[in-house]
Scaffold this active site. Structure first.
Site, PDB file in Angstrom:
ATOM      1  N   CYS A 100       0.814  -1.210   0.000  1.00  0.00           N
ATOM      2  CA  CYS A 100       0.000   0.000   0.000  1.00  0.00           C
ATOM      3  C   CYS A 100       0.852   1.267   0.000  1.00  0.00           C
ATOM      4  O   CYS A 100       0.343   2.345  -0.304  1.00  0.00           O
ATOM      5  CB  CYS A 100      -0.943   0.013   1.200  1.00  0.00           C
ATOM      6  SG  CYS A 100      -0.095  -0.058   2.791  1.00  0.00           S
ATOM      7  N   ASN A 101       2.132   1.163   0.315  1.00  0.00           N
ATOM      8  CA  ASN A 101       2.944   2.378   0.318  1.00  0.00           C
ATOM      9  C   ASN A 101       4.283   2.222  -0.395  1.00  0.00           C
ATOM     10  O   ASN A 101       5.193   3.010  -0.170  1.00  0.00           O
ATOM     11  CB  ASN A 101       3.175   2.882   1.756  1.00  0.00           C
ATOM     12  CG  ASN A 101       3.748   1.810   2.656  1.00  0.00           C
ATOM     13  OD1 ASN A 101       4.417   0.893   2.192  1.00  0.00           O
ATOM     14  ND2 ASN A 101       3.493   1.924   3.941  1.00  0.00           N
ATOM     15  N   ARG A 102       4.393   1.229  -1.279  1.00  0.00           N
ATOM     16  CA  ARG A 102       5.610   1.104  -2.088  1.00  0.00           C
ATOM     17  C   ARG A 102       5.351   0.258  -3.326  1.00  0.00           C
ATOM     18  O   ARG A 102       4.509  -0.656  -3.309  1.00  0.00           O
ATOM     19  CB  ARG A 102       6.776   0.535  -1.287  1.00  0.00           C
ATOM     20  CG  ARG A 102       6.747  -0.950  -1.052  1.00  0.00           C
ATOM     21  CD  ARG A 102       7.981  -1.434  -0.291  1.00  0.00           C
ATOM     22  NE  ARG A 102       8.059  -0.819   1.006  1.00  0.00           N
ATOM     23  CZ  ARG A 102       8.964   0.108   1.341  1.00  0.00           C
ATOM     24  NH1 ARG A 102       9.865   0.494   0.469  1.00  0.00           N
ATOM     25  NH2 ARG A 102       8.949   0.641   2.545  1.00  0.00           N
TER      26      ARG A 102
ATOM     27  N   GLY B 263       5.471  -5.684  11.113  1.00  0.00           N
ATOM     28  CA  GLY B 263       5.915  -6.978  10.603  1.00  0.00           C
ATOM     29  C   GLY B 263       5.154  -7.482   9.405  1.00  0.00           C
ATOM     30  O   GLY B 263       5.498  -8.543   8.858  1.00  0.00           O
ATOM     31  N   GLN B 264       4.123  -6.757   8.944  1.00  0.00           N
ATOM     32  CA  GLN B 264       3.338  -7.236   7.812  1.00  0.00           C
ATOM     33  C   GLN B 264       4.151  -7.325   6.530  1.00  0.00           C
ATOM     34  O   GLN B 264       3.853  -8.121   5.651  1.00  0.00           O
ATOM     35  CB  GLN B 264       2.148  -6.296   7.578  1.00  0.00           C
ATOM     36  CG  GLN B 264       1.095  -6.360   8.650  1.00  0.00           C
ATOM     37  CD  GLN B 264       0.086  -5.242   8.486  1.00  0.00           C
ATOM     38  OE1 GLN B 264       0.141  -4.236   9.163  1.00  0.00           O
ATOM     39  NE2 GLN B 264      -0.832  -5.423   7.567  1.00  0.00           N
TER      40      GLN B 264
ATOM     41  N   GLN C 198       4.383  -9.804   2.821  1.00  0.00           N
ATOM     42  CA  GLN C 198       4.321  -9.240   1.472  1.00  0.00           C
ATOM     43  C   GLN C 198       5.570  -9.607   0.668  1.00  0.00           C
ATOM     44  O   GLN C 198       5.489  -9.862  -0.543  1.00  0.00           O
ATOM     45  CB  GLN C 198       4.146  -7.728   1.571  1.00  0.00           C
ATOM     46  CG  GLN C 198       2.789  -7.347   2.151  1.00  0.00           C
ATOM     47  CD  GLN C 198       2.740  -5.934   2.703  1.00  0.00           C
ATOM     48  OE1 GLN C 198       3.767  -5.364   3.096  1.00  0.00           O
ATOM     49  NE2 GLN C 198       1.552  -5.360   2.753  1.00  0.00           N
TER      50      GLN C 198
ATOM     51  N   GLY D 270     -13.527  -6.310   2.460  1.00  0.00           N
ATOM     52  CA  GLY D 270     -12.365  -7.021   1.930  1.00  0.00           C
ATOM     53  C   GLY D 270     -12.039  -8.207   2.813  1.00  0.00           C
ATOM     54  O   GLY D 270     -12.362  -8.211   4.010  1.00  0.00           O
TER      55      GLY D 270
ATOM     56  N   GLY E 279      -8.772  -9.889   2.245  1.00  0.00           N
ATOM     57  CA  GLY E 279      -7.360 -10.175   2.023  1.00  0.00           C
ATOM     58  C   GLY E 279      -6.576 -10.144   3.314  1.00  0.00           C
ATOM     59  O   GLY E 279      -7.147 -10.102   4.421  1.00  0.00           O
TER      60      GLY E 279
END
EC number: 1.2.1.70
Length: 583
Positions: free
Chosen positions: A50-52, A115-116, A120, A192, A194
């Site tokens: 979401c941010n890269r 830590g998410q 990813q 959602g 996910g």
């Protein structure tokens, strides 16, 4: 071949650019495929969160690789290359390794220490393996990044430096208060199913919400998540699943809604949110404070605002003028229609005032007031307002030539609906934050809030871990680079031994098997002893910075066939990929 990463993140680009450049799952697959099909790259992987958005590749030419990867990112993101280029960053070789390890440890995250990102990175590697775009370099790199990230979380207190994006977002909704106290008894809607939405649902369930509704385009996934939450040992939440079509109805019942989908358009519009809170948000109070509408800011009306013949929006006394001109009537050197009257005005009010001036001086809507001594004439007023309007369009507000009277901020009622948007591109219309009774936190506001978040002392320890791991990975990579050459050298030596033993058999046909075996073993020992020290030493030297040239030196000194070395390397890569599964 060398590692190259080209990308953009919340540190290099505004959220509006990240939102437009975000990649769907299909676009990520196509980007990887097109990258490995391009000439400079042989391996590729995409890390998109979401941010890269980052594209990793093994390239044989730096400048050509940067140009090709940048062009591909622009093509697949839909943002023009000229517009995207100022926000791109490039890391090469050891710097690229350092960047990914830092990302894996949460040092480069919007919320430091979260830590998410490990999940990813794991998904990114699995996708590249499925597409057969990850060779030896990217497999080793991403596998090691996962190990480094896990080490950082297990050996340090980096987890204390920040939370997951979900937890941080919920804290912002609670205005920094205790999330459990804030969430207790609330009805929650999660849009959602996910990984991020599932984490949000689990976090809300543990925080003590009374009811949790999960909506997803694939109803089976929503139903499965709701069942997991209902059967969890650490929660007693009442969870149920609904189809996406039920979201507008469920939103009218919800106290808090979290959305994180892969949709390319808005999931919740400002109008939809307004309908959901209609009748729940407080009505306008007697002193003129009113709810904010999607069309603009709240306005405070005076007691004479609605006199007969005056438009509802008019605050002045001169034929519907939207301004209170009494404050500036006596100001020397200023027109009552000019700059002093509109100083500090926002764009919407300025537009009203400009229309009023135009109607009076150019449109013939009313008679122009005679100019007073020391003031601008009506025609000049129109030009002044037009110039000020252009300034507002550029800088947001016009410059103040005199300090306006202090005005109290309009009272904003307490929220009845809390919205958390964790999607990129956004799921919830940003205009919803102007609605009365609504509090919206999205990626952009989280980025602003996290900029001032304190850094834990453990961050320095994690940085040292990253530096050590980068050095170790570089040494292993350089040592591995020379391994095919060493293997080719030993293979050539073994062929020489076999050739000489065959020649000995021709010269001494009566040699018995026992003596032949002893002679063969002796020759092999001599060759091994002669090669042992040089090969061990050359591996050590090759592992040091600048040691890449030792492989070329070995090939030159022993006249090794480059194709033989390449064949050994291909055989090792094939074996490695066959034995290695997803992380």
């Amino acid at each position: 071949m060398s590692l190259l990463v080209v990308g953009l993140s919340h540190r290099s680009a505004p959220v509006s650019v990240l939102e437009r450049a975000s990649l769907s799952a299909d676009a990520q697959v196509k980007l990887v495929q097109d990258t490995v099909a391009a000439e400079p790259a042989t391996e590729a992987a995409v890390l998109a969160t979401c941010n890269r958005i980052e594209l990793y590749a093994d390239v044989d030419k730096f400048h050509a690789g940067v140009a090709e990867l940048s062009t591909l990112l622009a093509q697949h993101s839909g943002v023009g290359l000229e517009e995207l280029t100022p926000y791109l960053y490039v890391h090469y070789e050891d710097r690229a390794v350092h960047h990914l390890f830092s990302v894996a440890c949460g040092l480069d995250s919007m919320v430091v220490g979260e830590g998410q990102i490990l999940g990813q990175i794991k998904d990114s590697l699995a996708r590249a393996q499925e597409l057969h775009s990850a060779g030896r370099l990217l497999n080793d790199l991403f596998q090691q990044a996962l190990r480094v990230g896990k080490r950082a979380h297990s050996e340090t207190g980096i987890d204390r430096a920040g939370q997951s994006l979900v937890t941080f977002g919920l804290e912002q909704l609670a205005r920094g208060g205790d999330v459990q106290a804030w969430a207790k008894g609330k009805k929650a809607l999660v849009i959602g199913a996910g990984s991020m939405s599932s984490l949000a649902a689990a976090t809300l369930a543990r925080a003590g919400v009374a009811e949790l509704v999960v909506a997803n385009r694939t109803f089976d996934r929503a139903e499965r998540l709701a069942q997991i939450l209902s059967e969890g040992d650490d929660t007693d939440v009442l969870a149920r699943a609904v189809p996406m079509e039920s979201v507008p109805v469920e939103l009218t019942r919800a106290d808090v809604a979290v959305s994180c989908t892969g949709a390319t358009g808005l999931v919740l519009t400002a109008e939809g949110v307004a309908q959901a809170v209609e009748g729940r948000a407080p009505a306008p109070s007697a002193d003129g404070d009113g709810p904010v509408t999607p069309g603009g800011a709240a306005r405070t009306a005076g007691p004479d605002a609605r006199q007969a013949g005056t438009p509802a929006t008019g605050l002045g006394t001169e034929d519907g003028c939207p301004l209170d001109l009494s404050a500036v009537q006596g100001t020397a050197g200023f027109s009552v229609l000019g700059e002093a009257a509109v100083a500090g005005m926002d764009a919407a009010e300025l537009e009203q005032h400009a229309a009023w001036v135009d109607n009076g001086t150019a449109g013939g809507g009313r008679a122009a007031a005679p100019a007073r001594p020391g003031t601008l004439d009506p025609a000049a007023d129109t030009d002044a307002i037009a110039a000020l309007a252009a300034t507002v369009a550029t800088v947001g507000r016009i410059p103040e030539r005199r300090r306006p009277e202090p005005a109290e901020e309009p009272h904003r009622p307490e929220p009845v609906l809390f919205l958390l948007d964790l999607a990129m591109p956004r799921d919830i219309d940003a205009a919803a934050h102007r609605l009365a009774g609504v509090r919206l936190v999205d990626i952009e506001s989280l980025a602003e809030a996290s900029a001032d978040a304190p850094m834990a002392a453990d961050v320095d320890q994690v940085r040292r871990i990253v530096s050590d791991e980068v050095a170790a990975f570089g040494a292993a990579l350089r040592a591995a680079h020379i391994t095919p050459t060493v293997v080719a050298l030993r293979t050539m030596a073994a062929d020489v031994v076999a050739s000489e033993i065959a020649r000995l058999d021709g010269r001494l046909p009566g040699l018995d098997d026992k003596h032949r075996a002893e002679i063969t073993q002796t020759v092999r020992r001599v060759v091994d002893k002669l090669l042992h020290a040089p090969t061990v030493r050359v591996k050590q030297l090759a592992a040091e910075p600048g040691g890449a040239g030792y492989a070329d030196a070995l090939r030159t000194l022993f006249d090794l066939d480059p194709e033989t070395v390449a064949a050994v390397s291909r055989a090792e890569d094939s074996t490695t990929q066959r034995d290695r599964g997803p992380a």
